[in-house]
Design an enzyme around this catalytic site. Structure first.
Site, PDB file in Angstrom:
ATOM      1  N   GLU A   1      27.589  18.038   4.848  1.00  8.96           N
ATOM      2  CA  GLU A   1      28.787  18.269   5.681  1.00  8.96           C
ATOM      3  C   GLU A   1      29.102  17.039   6.533  1.00  8.96           C
ATOM      4  OE1 GLU A   1      30.721  20.790   5.405  1.00  8.96           O
ATOM      5  OE2 GLU A   1      29.476  22.182   4.274  1.00  8.96           O
TER       6      GLU A   1
ATOM      7  N   TRP B   1      25.602  17.685  -6.423  1.00 11.93           N
ATOM      8  CA  TRP B   1      25.171  18.351  -5.190  1.00 11.93           C
ATOM      9  C   TRP B   1      26.005  19.585  -4.888  1.00 11.93           C
ATOM     10  CZ3 TRP B   1      20.652  18.192  -3.499  1.00 11.93           C
ATOM     11  CH2 TRP B   1      19.895  17.007  -3.558  1.00 11.93           C
TER      12      TRP B   1
ATOM     13  N   ILE C   1       3.065  22.296  16.710  1.00 12.29           N
ATOM     14  CA  ILE C   1       2.340  23.340  17.448  1.00 12.29           C
ATOM     15  C   ILE C   1       1.428  24.128  16.509  1.00 12.29           C
ATOM     16  CG2 ILE C   1       2.681  25.570  18.644  1.00 12.29           C
ATOM     17  CD1 ILE C   1       5.159  24.298  19.984  1.00 12.29           C
TER      18      ILE C   1
ATOM     19  N   THR D   1      31.627  16.228  -3.629  1.00 11.56           N
ATOM     20  CA  THR D   1      30.789  15.040  -3.795  1.00 11.56           C
ATOM     21  C   THR D   1      30.667  14.633  -5.259  1.00 11.56           C
ATOM     22  OG1 THR D   1      29.543  15.776  -1.868  1.00 11.56           O
ATOM     23  CG2 THR D   1      28.506  14.103  -3.242  1.00 11.56           C
TER      24      THR D   1
ATOM     25  N   ARG E   1      -2.516  31.581  18.987  1.00 13.24           N
ATOM     26  CA  ARG E   1      -3.591  30.654  18.658  1.00 13.24           C
ATOM     27  C   ARG E   1      -4.306  30.187  19.924  1.00 13.24           C
ATOM     28  NH1 ARG E   1      -6.796  28.478  14.581  1.00 13.24           N
ATOM     29  NH2 ARG E   1      -7.279  26.289  15.001  1.00 13.24           N
TER      30      ARG E   1
ATOM     31  N   GLY F   1      -2.681  22.049  11.704  1.00 13.14           N
ATOM     32  CA  GLY F   1      -2.829  22.001  10.255  1.00 13.14           C
ATOM     33  C   GLY F   1      -2.095  23.119   9.539  1.00 13.14           C
TER      34      GLY F   1
HETATM   35  C1  FAD Z   1      -3.743  18.433   4.787  1.00 14.02           C
HETATM   36  C2  FAD Z   1      -4.916  18.580   5.716  1.00 14.02           C
HETATM   37  C3  FAD Z   1      -6.128  18.053   5.368  1.00 14.02           C
HETATM   38  C4  FAD Z   1      -7.230  18.213   6.217  1.00 14.02           C
HETATM   39  N1  FAD Z   1      -8.445  17.764   5.821  1.00 14.02           N
HETATM   40  C5  FAD Z   1      -9.548  18.073   6.563  1.00 14.02           C
HETATM   41  C6  FAD Z   1     -10.852  17.799   6.087  1.00 14.02           C
HETATM   42  O1  FAD Z   1     -11.029  17.246   4.986  1.00 14.02           O
HETATM   43  N2  FAD Z   1     -11.919  18.169   6.824  1.00 14.02           N
HETATM   44  C7  FAD Z   1     -11.758  18.795   8.037  1.00 14.02           C
HETATM   45  O2  FAD Z   1     -12.751  19.110   8.669  1.00 14.02           O
HETATM   46  N3  FAD Z   1     -10.533  19.081   8.512  1.00 14.02           N
HETATM   47  C8  FAD Z   1      -9.432  18.739   7.807  1.00 14.02           C
HETATM   48  N4  FAD Z   1      -8.184  19.076   8.262  1.00 14.02           N
HETATM   49  C9  FAD Z   1      -8.059  19.801   9.519  1.00 14.02           C
HETATM   50  C10 FAD Z   1      -7.458  18.960  10.634  1.00 14.02           C
HETATM   51  O3  FAD Z   1      -8.384  18.028  11.081  1.00 14.02           O
HETATM   52  C11 FAD Z   1      -6.990  19.906  11.736  1.00 14.02           C
HETATM   53  O4  FAD Z   1      -5.834  20.540  11.254  1.00 14.02           O
HETATM   54  C12 FAD Z   1      -6.696  19.183  13.026  1.00 14.02           C
HETATM   55  O5  FAD Z   1      -7.874  18.720  13.600  1.00 14.02           O
HETATM   56  C13 FAD Z   1      -5.959  20.078  14.028  1.00 14.02           C
HETATM   57  O6  FAD Z   1      -6.635  21.273  14.202  1.00 14.02           O
HETATM   58  P1  FAD Z   1      -5.880  22.677  14.010  1.00 14.02           P
HETATM   59  O7  FAD Z   1      -5.134  22.634  12.762  1.00 14.02           O
HETATM   60  O8  FAD Z   1      -6.850  23.754  14.218  1.00 14.02           O
HETATM   61  O9  FAD Z   1      -4.817  22.699  15.198  1.00 14.02           O
HETATM   62  P2  FAD Z   1      -5.066  23.270  16.646  1.00 14.02           P
HETATM   63  O10 FAD Z   1      -6.268  22.681  17.221  1.00 14.02           O
HETATM   64  O11 FAD Z   1      -4.915  24.732  16.638  1.00 14.02           O
HETATM   65  O12 FAD Z   1      -3.817  22.605  17.412  1.00 14.02           O
HETATM   66  C14 FAD Z   1      -2.505  23.105  17.269  1.00 14.02           C
HETATM   67  C15 FAD Z   1      -1.586  22.281  18.145  1.00 14.02           C
HETATM   68  O13 FAD Z   1      -1.978  22.409  19.515  1.00 14.02           O
HETATM   69  C16 FAD Z   1      -2.227  21.132  20.065  1.00 14.02           C
HETATM   70  N5  FAD Z   1      -3.343  21.212  21.003  1.00 14.02           N
HETATM   71  C17 FAD Z   1      -4.576  21.698  20.774  1.00 14.02           C
HETATM   72  N6  FAD Z   1      -5.332  21.575  21.870  1.00 14.02           N
HETATM   73  C18 FAD Z   1      -4.545  20.991  22.817  1.00 14.02           C
HETATM   74  C19 FAD Z   1      -4.754  20.591  24.164  1.00 14.02           C
HETATM   75  N7  FAD Z   1      -5.905  20.770  24.782  1.00 14.02           N
HETATM   76  N8  FAD Z   1      -3.731  20.013  24.799  1.00 14.02           N
HETATM   77  C20 FAD Z   1      -2.550  19.826  24.200  1.00 14.02           C
HETATM   78  N9  FAD Z   1      -2.293  20.186  22.947  1.00 14.02           N
HETATM   79  C21 FAD Z   1      -3.289  20.770  22.262  1.00 14.02           C
HETATM   80  C22 FAD Z   1      -2.557  20.259  18.885  1.00 14.02           C
HETATM   81  O14 FAD Z   1      -2.344  18.911  19.202  1.00 14.02           O
HETATM   82  C23 FAD Z   1      -1.620  20.800  17.845  1.00 14.02           C
HETATM   83  O15 FAD Z   1      -0.351  20.271  18.037  1.00 14.02           O
HETATM   84  C24 FAD Z   1      -7.084  18.877   7.437  1.00 14.02           C
HETATM   85  C25 FAD Z   1      -5.839  19.387   7.800  1.00 14.02           C
HETATM   86  C26 FAD Z   1      -4.758  19.250   6.945  1.00 14.02           C
HETATM   87  C27 FAD Z   1      -3.454  19.852   7.347  1.00 14.02           C
HETATM   88  C1  COA Z   2      34.380   9.102   6.315  1.00 12.01           C
HETATM   89  C2  COA Z   2      35.464  10.098   6.495  1.00 12.01           C
HETATM   90  C3  COA Z   2      35.425  10.606   7.909  1.00 12.01           C
HETATM   91  C4  COA Z   2      36.895   9.591   6.215  1.00 12.01           C
HETATM   92  O1  COA Z   2      37.089   8.315   6.583  1.00 12.01           O
HETATM   93  P1  COA Z   2      38.390   7.490   6.078  1.00 12.01           P
HETATM   94  O2  COA Z   2      38.337   7.340   4.632  1.00 12.01           O
HETATM   95  O3  COA Z   2      38.378   6.325   6.978  1.00 12.01           O
HETATM   96  O4  COA Z   2      39.649   8.429   6.368  1.00 12.01           O
HETATM   97  P2  COA Z   2      40.353   8.686   7.762  1.00 12.01           P
HETATM   98  O5  COA Z   2      39.430   9.276   8.733  1.00 12.01           O
HETATM   99  O6  COA Z   2      41.071   7.450   8.189  1.00 12.01           O
HETATM  100  O7  COA Z   2      41.395   9.798   7.393  1.00 12.01           O
HETATM  101  C5  COA Z   2      42.465   9.595   6.494  1.00 12.01           C
HETATM  102  C6  COA Z   2      43.665  10.380   7.001  1.00 12.01           C
HETATM  103  O8  COA Z   2      43.297  11.736   7.220  1.00 12.01           O
HETATM  104  C7  COA Z   2      43.581  12.115   8.565  1.00 12.01           C
HETATM  105  N1  COA Z   2      42.550  13.001   9.076  1.00 12.01           N
HETATM  106  C8  COA Z   2      41.214  12.763   9.061  1.00 12.01           C
HETATM  107  N2  COA Z   2      40.601  13.808   9.663  1.00 12.01           N
HETATM  108  C9  COA Z   2      41.548  14.674  10.031  1.00 12.01           C
HETATM  109  C10 COA Z   2      41.516  15.912  10.709  1.00 12.01           C
HETATM  110  N3  COA Z   2      40.352  16.443  11.090  1.00 12.01           N
HETATM  111  N4  COA Z   2      42.669  16.541  10.946  1.00 12.01           N
HETATM  112  C11 COA Z   2      43.833  16.008  10.568  1.00 12.01           C
HETATM  113  N5  COA Z   2      43.921  14.825   9.918  1.00 12.01           N
HETATM  114  C12 COA Z   2      42.782  14.178   9.656  1.00 12.01           C
HETATM  115  C13 COA Z   2      43.577  10.827   9.305  1.00 12.01           C
HETATM  116  O9  COA Z   2      44.315  10.941  10.519  1.00 12.01           O
HETATM  117  C14 COA Z   2      44.174   9.871   8.329  1.00 12.01           C
HETATM  118  O10 COA Z   2      45.565  10.069   8.343  1.00 12.01           O
HETATM  119  P3  COA Z   2      46.613   8.851   8.429  1.00 12.01           P
HETATM  120  O11 COA Z   2      46.246   7.909   7.316  1.00 12.01           O
HETATM  121  O12 COA Z   2      47.903   9.549   8.239  1.00 12.01           O
HETATM  122  O13 COA Z   2      46.400   8.257   9.790  1.00 12.01           O
HETATM  123  C15 COA Z   2      35.394  11.230   5.472  1.00 12.01           C
HETATM  124  O14 COA Z   2      35.362  10.681   4.167  1.00 12.01           O
HETATM  125  C16 COA Z   2      34.232  12.125   5.643  1.00 12.01           C
HETATM  126  O15 COA Z   2      34.284  13.036   6.469  1.00 12.01           O
HETATM  127  N6  COA Z   2      33.137  11.915   4.867  1.00 12.01           N
HETATM  128  C17 COA Z   2      32.020  12.774   4.846  1.00 12.01           C
HETATM  129  C18 COA Z   2      32.082  13.650   3.610  1.00 12.01           C
HETATM  130  C19 COA Z   2      31.581  15.043   3.821  1.00 12.01           C
HETATM  131  O16 COA Z   2      31.586  15.577   4.913  1.00 12.01           O
HETATM  132  N7  COA Z   2      31.148  15.676   2.741  1.00 12.01           N
HETATM  133  C20 COA Z   2      30.669  17.019   2.793  1.00 12.01           C
HETATM  134  C21 COA Z   2      30.837  17.649   1.453  1.00 12.01           C
HETATM  135  S1  COA Z   2      30.217  19.303   1.541  1.00 12.01           S
END
Ligand code: FAD
Ligand code: COA
Ligand code: FAD
Ligand code: COA
Lengths: 551, 551
Positions: A528, A311, A502, A280, A433, A505
């Site tokens: 990728e 990257w 789940i 990249t 919980r 908070g």
């Molecule tokens: C950044 C932040 C700031 C906050 N600020 C404040 C604040 O200033 N004052 C304050 O009082 N509180 C505050 N809170 C607390 C917040 O209000 C609670 O986190 C919230 O009410 C959820 O409660 P819990 O975290 O205990 O989750 P839980 O009640 O344990 O719930 C966990 C999960 O289970 C689900 N669940 C629970 N019961 C059921 C049920 N009967 N059916 C289906 N699903 C259920 C919930 O939806 C959730 O997905 C804050 C929380 C955060 C993260």
């Molecule tokens: C977008 C992307 C798919 C390419 O597109 P493109 O520029 O249109 O290129 P093409 O797909 O047309 O490929 C060019 C040639 O390579 C060939 N080719 C492509 N993939 C192939 C494969 N898996 N096996 C064999 N040949 C391949 C094609 O057939 C083409 O050949 P040709 O011109 O002889 O027909 C490619 O740039 C891509 O995968 N990008 C994402 C980047 C990425 O994954 N980065 C991660 C970094 S960690």
């Protein structure tokens, strides 16, 4: 069970035929003379991407059915598997028929393709009716959540003893060595300690897919998925350390000269060389074919690199950079790009970039910590002669694109691991919980979230494995890798979001691990290849005449 | 336009009648002898909450139509308003018919109520067909995005000159005094500087709804919404400073003795007394009726407070605590609760809690910084005689619940402001950043995100104002306040998530403001009653025979 599986197969067939109807409609809109009109495809991007998403869900359902069949074959299709199959089928079929969320506010629906009638017919299939009404009923989800709370887990066997053992080994390692410290390392914004990296190296993390002759484990991509998922379940960073070795290992293993393979692969495999992936640039992320960093051959056949990259994960501590460079400045686009294998000196906290010609500064990030990201400046950085991958200019982009398939599969596996991490934390909290005199798990809005996590994680995992197996068969699989990455990133993000909810908070307190997992999960839809890029790759691929197995 | 508006009215009527069908179906399931079976309602919580959500979207559509009519009456219903109306109608109607996302993985659909036929009939209404097919077409969204990029904004007039002026004033203040520093304050995890608080006090922020005779501005809740939205658009903290004054001001204004009003209101209004809201406890968040902190009357008519509270925002720097306490330990549930007005000494960095009998420790958080949250321990903390709100024991819970209506409306307005902040950042980035040779805005997946943000923010704002006006009419409005909070929190979160996605990798860098806005937005679905609690209040309220205007 056999009945359910048969019904599920019917539903998958129906989903696939509905997906084909979208494809037909898009073919009419976007394809003529066997070629996609790319300008029109861009104007109709939402339709194209919606198709990609719908096809992804349909494939996830197919993967779920394969999973169920595998479980049955193993004699392990029990009550919990039935639940997962039925709920998963019910929810994803309903998404296909009613609307697929490409993001929280981009939901694509059948009417956009003029397919309302077809979608209703799909929804009216008897198999669908079963899954929608009975399969994914409130009681079914509550039962699934109860089983999960009791410690049951859906079948996760691979059908291969070695692979199952690898999973167990890495699950134990992550639980023992990673999970207890991850949050502290994250909060401190520290590099993951080298001794831990070394332990991972000993376990073979960095050489999973490297051939045995070069000191690797010589295993396939599914093994890599298991390792990545389990490590990421402890911490995304642990599951990501191997990403760069995987990329470098595959780039070199598939494209390198014999000398390059012999020089680098054994050291990548044993972890003594930590690579970093340098693609990249500040102005160029998704459009990688446009990178501008120059590599210029010098009189002595060495190269100098000039330009800016950004990257770059784990850049300071890395020993080897795989750098995508323009070697031919007169060829715009991908044809002028080459991949350089650029060795560097491992940096320290004090001197992160000790070599001449390279400089770097840290980019502070929301999550995905532990390796650190850097913006790099190259100014006459020297690469020794022989640093051009495969000795061939102009091949860098395609080499990389093929490698991205594996990297995206690996990223999907990381996402699945992050999702399980969220699930584990959410389930634990929901059991402990109490509110209104009951454990949170007793409330359907809480247990539904957990039930959906489990089902989606099974589907995302299976879709990932299926892409991995295709890669192992040596087939081009950018479509399938893209699908796995696309879905798994969404599932990880939704799981983290809901597990945080789940926690109420407390989820918002840095002290609670779920606050980290939310931040970690957010990267998965960006790097990728961002979600929009995956959808592009999938959609275009599926429409390309003669491209996929799907024809 | 008149045609569109007429069609929109038809669509709203259809949405409302579909919503009524859900209600009828739930009535049959959950209500007997005119009473809701609460145990059954809990088992069917997803259905009940899905109803709440669907009704919320239907009301948002109605509010959108009111907005359009107001714009038309003002002669300001132009092209951009038409787009917002048509896209908004199209998308929310499609959600109602196809599935409403209560969270990223809990989508409620018509079939769950046995209403597939009714939903399809709804979707087939000619008015719906118009909005789905033409109104919310790709070209319409692209056009809306272009207009937004060109600086056009949808009508935001209130129909009241004073209110419009207030908005302008606070918009300018936030842009000038808050936005340029917010990110730096956030990153430093600093308290918002007192001089800024004082400037806000001079502008009247802390006395918007306090009667003029007590030194306030004597304005209604809609004015409060404007102030809160604009300040939050600069930084959520700025829009939240007033929350506590609003709560204390209303608690005292509505329930206080004459002496309490005279003593506190003028000082709250002029900002010399900063209040803090002390309700939540470690074991008690959502189930506020169960709080256990004790207030015990002493021989001299003073009170002592004992117990633990947590998550108390701005506690250290506050001068006055509104503390929900149990004064009657033998009455469980809400009947034993009272509200105490407990003065305290303003803390400093060095001595955050200088008084005896109270101690506090900071809770570090993801976002919503600038006031800091604390866990508080009370151990014989003394409240002067006369500290019991209204002089009446056992009234605390109901006093608070009525006040929560205003607080939730205010929170909805904060969410709308946070959403606009995300929109502003996303739009700017999409116009400036180029990929594939074009500004990101040229890609439908990017412009769609921005178009939806604008439409949803208009709907969420209008729903919030509509609740505010109802509150101003003196009507119970926990349903409407809940709806506004529920929707606005979702919209803020989706907007932040998508604006971050538009930033690609840079969105993940702490340096970019959108990384903060994502964290800030995440709180909105948790505090002031979590989303699940709002859905409960709305669903139960709408089903309660004889409760709402809706009967
Ligand atoms: C950044 C932040 C700031 C906050 N600020 C404040 C604040 O200033 N004052 C304050 O009082 N509180 C505050 N809170 C607390 C917040 O209000 C609670 O986190 C919230 O009410 C959820 O409660 P819990 O975290 O205990 O989750 P839980 O009640 O344990 O719930 C966990 C999960 O289970 C689900 N669940 C629970 N019961 C059921 C049920 N009967 N059916 C289906 N699903 C259920 C919930 O939806 C959730 O997905 C804050 C929380 C955060 C993260
Ligand atoms: C977008 C992307 C798919 C390419 O597109 P493109 O520029 O249109 O290129 P093409 O797909 O047309 O490929 C060019 C040639 O390579 C060939 N080719 C492509 N993939 C192939 C494969 N898996 N096996 C064999 N040949 C391949 C094609 O057939 C083409 O050949 P040709 O011109 O002889 O027909 C490619 O740039 C891509 O995968 N990008 C994402 C980047 C990425 O994954 N980065 C991660 C970094 S960690
Ligand atoms: C934590 C982190 C670690 C990373 N590690 C590495 C690394 O080690 N090595 C490396 O080389 N890179 C790395 N990256 C970079 C990463 O691969 C890029 O961020 C990613 O490819 C996206 O590119 P971008 O950030 O330039 O976004 P942009 O390409 O600018 O995209 C911005 C937004 O526009 C969308 N968009 C772009 N083009 C289109 C289009 N044609 N149609 C529709 N939408 C479009 C994108 O999907 C995205 O939502 C990392 C990034 C992060 C955040
Ligand atoms: C869950 C919750 C809605 C209350 O549920 P509950 O315990 O079932 O209480 P009820 O809703 O039945 O209310 C109890 C009484 O108050 C009354 N009441 C509730 N809301 C009211 C309102 N807005 N106006 C007037 N009266 C109200 C009820 O009518 C009931 O009176 P009754 O017993 O005479 O019929 C409440 O605890 C809540 O809002 N929790 C979230 C906490 C929160 O927002 N914290 C933020 C801290 S910053």
């Amino acid at each position: 069970m056999t009945d359910t599986l048969a019904l599920a197969r019917e539903a998958v067939a129906a989903a696939q035929s509905y997906t084909s109807a979208i494809r037909t409609s898009l073919n009419a809109r976007l394809v003529s003379d066997g070629r996609i009109d790319m300008a029109e495809a861009e104007r109709q991007q939402r339709r194209l991407h919606g198709f990609a998403w719908t096809a992804t869900l349909a494939d996830a359902l197919a993967a779920l059915v394969d999973w169920a069949a595998r479980a049955e074959a193993a004699g392990q299709f029990g009550a919990i598997e039935t639940r997962v199959l039925e709920i998963g089928m019910g929810d994803y079929c309903a998404q296909i028929a009613g609307g697929v969320a490409m993001s929280q506010s981009e939901v694509v629906r059948p009417a956009e393709y003029g397919l309302l009638t077809e979608a209703r017919a799909f929804e009216d299939e008897p198999s669908l009716r079963h899954f929608l009404a009975e399969g994914n009923a409130p009681e079914a989800r509550a039962d699934l959540a109860q089983r999960l709370a009791a410690g049951e887990r859906p079948f996760e066997g691979t059908g291969d003893e070695t692979l199952d053992m690898i999973r167990d080994q890495f699950r134990a390692f992550a639980a023992d060595r990673i999970a207890p410290h991850a949050h502290e390392w994250h909060l401190a914004d520290a590099l993951i300690p080298l001794p831990v990296v070394e332990e991972m190296a000993e376990l073979g993390v960095f050489g999973v897919c490297i051939a045995e002759e070069y000191g690797g484990l010589g295993l396939g991509k599914q093994a890599m998925c298991l390792v990545s998922e389990e490590l990421s379940r402890g911490w995304i960073c642990a599951g990501s350390l191997g990403t760069r070795s995987e990329i470098a290992g595959e780039l070199i293993g598939e494209n390198g000269t014999e000398a390059q393979k012999a020089k680098f692969l054994p050291r990548i495999a044993d972890g003594s060389v930590l690579p970093t992936a340098v693609f990249t640039e500040p102005d160029t992320g998704s459009d990688l074919a446009s990178v501008r960093t120059r590599a210029t051959r010098q009189a002595d056949d060495s190269w100098r690199i000039d330009g800016a990259k950004t990257w770059i994960t784990h850049a300071a501590r890395a020993d080897l950079m795989t750098v995508l460079c323009r070697t031919n400045p007169t060829t715009p686009g991908y044809g002028g790009l080459s991949m350089m294998l650029a060795e560097k000196t491992r940096g320290t906290d004090k001197h992160p970039f000790p070599d001449g010609g390279i400089d770097g500064s840290e980019i502070e990030v929301l999550g995905y910590r532990g390796m650190k990201e850097y913006a790099l400046g190259f100014d006459g950085f020297r690469v020794a002669a022989g640093g051009l991958l495969g000795g061939a200019e102009g091949q860098g982009f395609k080499q990389l694109m093929r490698t991205f398939e594996g990297a995206r599969i690996q990223t999907a596996a990381r996402a699945v691991g992050v999702g399980w991490n969220a699930f584990d934390l959410g389930l634990k909290y929901a059991c402990e919980r109490k509110q209104f005199g009951k454990p949170l798990l007793a409330f359907p809005r809480v247990s539904d979230k957990l039930a959906m996590m489990a089902c989606e994680l099974v589907m995302a995992r299976e879709l990932t494995w299926s892409a991995a197996r295709q890669k192992d068969r040596g087939e081009r699989c950018d479509i399938e890798a893209g699908m796995a990455k696309l879905l798994a990133a969404r599932v990880a993000w939704a799981s983290a979001d809901n597990a945080l909810q789940i926690h109420g908070g407390n989820g918002y307190a840095l002290e609670y691990e779920i606050s980290r997992v939310l931040c970690d999960a957010r990267i998965l839809n960006i790097f990728e290849g961002a979600g929009e890029i995956q959808a592009h790759v999938i959609g275009r691929g599926l429409l390309s005449p003669g491209r996929a197995k799907r024809d």
